[in-house]
Write an enzyme that holds these catalytic residues in place. Structure first.
Site, short mmCIF file in Angstrom:
data_model
loop_
_atom_site.label_atom_id
_atom_site.label_comp_id
_atom_site.label_asym_id
_atom_site.label_seq_id
_atom_site.Cartn_x
_atom_site.Cartn_y
_atom_site.Cartn_z
N GLN A 186 0.94 -1.31 0.03
CA GLN A 186 -0.09 0.11 0.12
C GLN A 186 0.86 1.24 -0.16
O GLN A 186 1.44 1.69 0.95
CB GLN A 186 -0.96 -0.09 1.39
CG GLN A 186 -1.68 -1.42 1.46
CD GLN A 186 -2.85 -1.51 0.34
OE1 GLN A 186 -3.60 -0.59 0.13
NE2 GLN A 186 -2.85 -2.68 -0.50
N ALA A 244 -11.99 2.94 3.76
CA ALA A 244 -10.85 1.97 3.22
C ALA A 244 -10.13 2.57 2.27
O ALA A 244 -10.23 3.88 1.66
CB ALA A 244 -11.33 0.82 2.77
N HIS A 245 -9.21 2.00 1.64
CA HIS A 245 -8.24 2.36 0.63
C HIS A 245 -8.73 2.92 -0.69
O HIS A 245 -9.78 2.33 -1.01
CB HIS A 245 -7.10 1.49 0.48
CG HIS A 245 -7.29 0.03 -0.10
ND1 HIS A 245 -6.41 -1.00 -0.47
CD2 HIS A 245 -8.54 -0.42 -0.18
CE1 HIS A 245 -7.30 -1.85 -0.63
NE2 HIS A 245 -8.44 -1.75 -0.37
N ASN A 246 -8.21 4.15 -1.11
CA ASN A 246 -8.83 4.78 -2.30
C ASN A 246 -9.99 5.25 -2.25
O ASN A 246 -10.61 5.51 -3.38
CB ASN A 246 -8.50 3.67 -3.38
CG ASN A 246 -6.94 3.49 -3.70
OD1 ASN A 246 -6.22 2.37 -3.25
ND2 ASN A 246 -6.19 4.28 -4.55
#
Lengths: 340, 340, 340
Positions: free
Chosen positions: C200, C241-243
């Site tokens: 990540q 969460a990511h993005n």
């Protein structure tokens, strides 16, 4: 980083179609490609971006048929997503901090046992009789309780709290502010309506290659151990109650709650915000879709479950479809009743 | 620990059936009994384990009829579970740290008032005008804000953050990384679409014998106090919003969210992942089953509620049963319609 | 504080009806009014409290018709709630700590860049190349990772963890034990059933005037940035969460989970415990009611959605009403079938 396309192709065993001397200094998503970056195409949905992406290089499948000539230099490989991941990993290793040493101020009890090449960040405490394996990195403001054992090559991110007696294997990652080994929620109601605490004397046992998300809580067992099996991955804000046992290579998404004494098998995928009742077991290879509630033991492995109470997901989806037809049904019936 | 079975029987007023000189050094669950451990049988479901358990001693009911002779020495008592809990408690008291003193480095503002026999762990801060009662243990990396008052014999686990002005009674336990007194979520929408913060000037008031779980958040009131009543027990990852009032001896399981200004009565049991709407009240002795959503005031005490929106649980279960019959119903009706 | 009613009326441009010389030293809710406090009446539901409230002064609408003479001195304004909020804000500014300086012990890497009039609390770390803007307050036990940038006039509450590379704008508030920039939950399943971590490598980007609640987690992007738009307010225990990309002036209540790569527009209101699936988008001005699950892209802006899977809330409520009628329906049909 600064690599040529040729160098990168060498790393991932790909063949170059375009200018191998182009310089790559960053990664990008194909739809956000910029000059100097490398991207990849794995999902056919994104093929439209292939031709006009401003990425300098794009990793694509060796089987990819081109509708026209892309702007980017291509690197063809068997599995673009895998190759891109390998590249990310190599880059991560390259930039990973290999700083070692005990930063000051920190507190290490004289009775603690420390491996080699440790990193301990500022304002972290390692308490009585704790053992930390070689190569493990403990960042800032971490609290490691008495008798805790942590294996080799782990990373404990800032603010994580590891209560006394917890055992953590090798190659584990504990993210920031996670709490491992807090007391299980055990209270016995008394005749006068008050609660008496049931002492929680067990611990938490985390096997190798486990990842625990930020602000996740894993309670110690009343007796024995709450267990997280090898290779399992737990996301953020998850609650694992006392005496729960999670098998190997099971993935649990954010905000899931697993109640006391429940056992979840190997290779399960538990979606976000799922709740699992206490004292049940879930067979291996079970998939539970997000927000479901599993209330009973799941004996047959390999099912996909949905809804609350959880049932095979196809049944849940069918019932949902029928619920959406209820307004029509009610009208039809009311009319039919009228006719009669 | 190392005790004989006779010594343990003496502690819990039981009668020994077997070898009273056997040595006990640990606890076990009956199904995981090992030599040298003591276990108990309370739930008839586990009777099968009684006869072959490898535990050295097992606490059983004085009324238990034996189908055959168990391997273990037995201690017969009126209430095996209660006696076992008493034993766990005595053991816990025995092993509990009674270390006192202010560890260094820590920070205690000169204006703070400290009781006797305190423990303050490394990297903890006690800020302006805070008052900490005698016998309270503040572990590592705790932050106690200005004007906070904490009573006697509390334990504040590592990483807990107590914002300014919070008041905590005696015999309370605050688990790791819990946050007490953060700002309520109060924002007034403006005509231009932005939000203005509504200052949160109240505090949190926690009465005696309360337990707060790891990573739980309790927001301060806008004005006045967010209150947690005496003896209530709150599990991990629970959200208690501003101006909420929880009564006495209420238990709230993990990941519950209670919205602003809601009042929950005494002796309630709120299951995991339940959501409670704002500005309502829930009568005493209410049970809310896991994952339910309580959207309206519950006036009648003593009900068991389920589902979203929550209704009496029997109705919820009945509706769930009927929903599972919908596929049949639709088929039946479609056929009937065809016939007509 | 100690002000006369006349002074307060001057601050909020109100007209006094009663004794302008009365002394005000605190705030109260109208139903809990005490001598020496000032309260307000905005919601007509609370009018009954107006006449007997023991508050010394009450802010009311200039249009309020009185049924009898209240005990309190009145201050009449155009918008009582707004005026009361202004008063709270002025009071908050007055009492806000303007203490500056670097408390000891704390750790500031020599490569960090610090603005003017900073406050850094005890046991906080500011790591390599971090930049902190002027007027920002970093309280106790905060960890600021390498290369982090924080703008001006922010407050970072105790225990917050800001991972490396995160960028935070001006006038932001990060509450206690929030985690910004932890690794996204990215694991690629391998043929042997194990997971490989997907590095990540992105970051978190938080724009100006954002507020992040206690124990909330915001994961860094795999590549690029997880973004929180200007003026958005996120409550406690939320998972981003990511993005994920959140637009401007969107409010997200406690315990919401937003899955990876999802985009939420501007001016949305997301109720408590809502789950949002990954890789979808939600149009601006969408309201999602508490505990709902949004599973598909919402293209039409301005809708109110409810249920799981989320649909227009009126449809959801209608279906819920019909579900409550199922017992009757089943009985009716069973009887009709019998008749035939």
């Amino acid at each position: 980083m600064k690599f040529t396309v040729d160098q990168i192709a060498g790393l991932i065993h790909g063949t170059v179609d375009g200018n191998g001397a182009d310089i790559i200094s960053d990664f990008s998503k194909i739809e956000e490609g910029k000059s100097g970056t490398i991207s990849f195409l794995a999902n056919p949905k994104y093929e439209a971006f292939l031709y006009d992406s401003k990425a300098t290089a794009i990793i694509i499948s060796e089987d990819q048929v081109l509708k026209k000539k892309p702007l980017a230099t291509l690197i063809r490989v068997a599995n673009p997503y895998l190759s891109f991941t390998v590249l990310l990993q190599k880059y991560q290793e390259m930039i990973a901090s290999n700083e070692t040493g005990i930063q000051q101020p920190s507190f290490i009890d004289p009775s603690a046992t420390l491996g080699e090449n440790l990193y301990v960040g500022t304002f972290s405490s390692i308490n009585r009789n704790a053992k930390i394996g070689s190569g493990t990195r403990i960042l800032n403001n971490v609290s490691i309780g008495a008798n805790v054992e942590i294996g080799e090559n782990c990373v404990i991110y800032p603010g994580a709290i590891i209560y006394s007696d917890s055992k953590i294997g090798n190659h584990c990652i504990i993210h920031a502010n996670a709490v491992i080994g807090s007391d299980g929620f055990g209270f016995a109601p008394q005749p006068d309506g008050t609660f008496t605490s049931i002492p929680q004397l067990g611990n938490v046992l985390i096997e190798d290659y486990v990842s625990i998300g930020a602000n996740t809580t894993i309670d110690r067992a009343t007796m024995g151990s709450t267990k997280i099996g090898q290779g399992s991955k737990i996301d953020n804000l998850v609650q694992i109650a006392h005496n729960v046992e999670i098998g190997k290579n099971t993935a649990i998404a954010a905000q899931v709650g697993v109640s006391g004494s429940t056992k979840i098998g190997d290779h399960c995928l538990i979606g976000g915000q799922v709740g699992v009742a206490g004292h049940i077991s879930i067979a291996s290879n079970t998939i539970v879709t997000a927000q479901s509630g599993v209330t009973k033991t799941v004996k047959t492995p390999g099912q996909t479950l949905g809804g609350t109470p959880a049932s095979p997901n196809v049944d849940y989806l069918k019932r949902n479809a029928l619920i959406r037809q209820l307004p029509d049904l009610f009208e039809k019936i009311n009319q039919a009743m009228k006719v009669e």
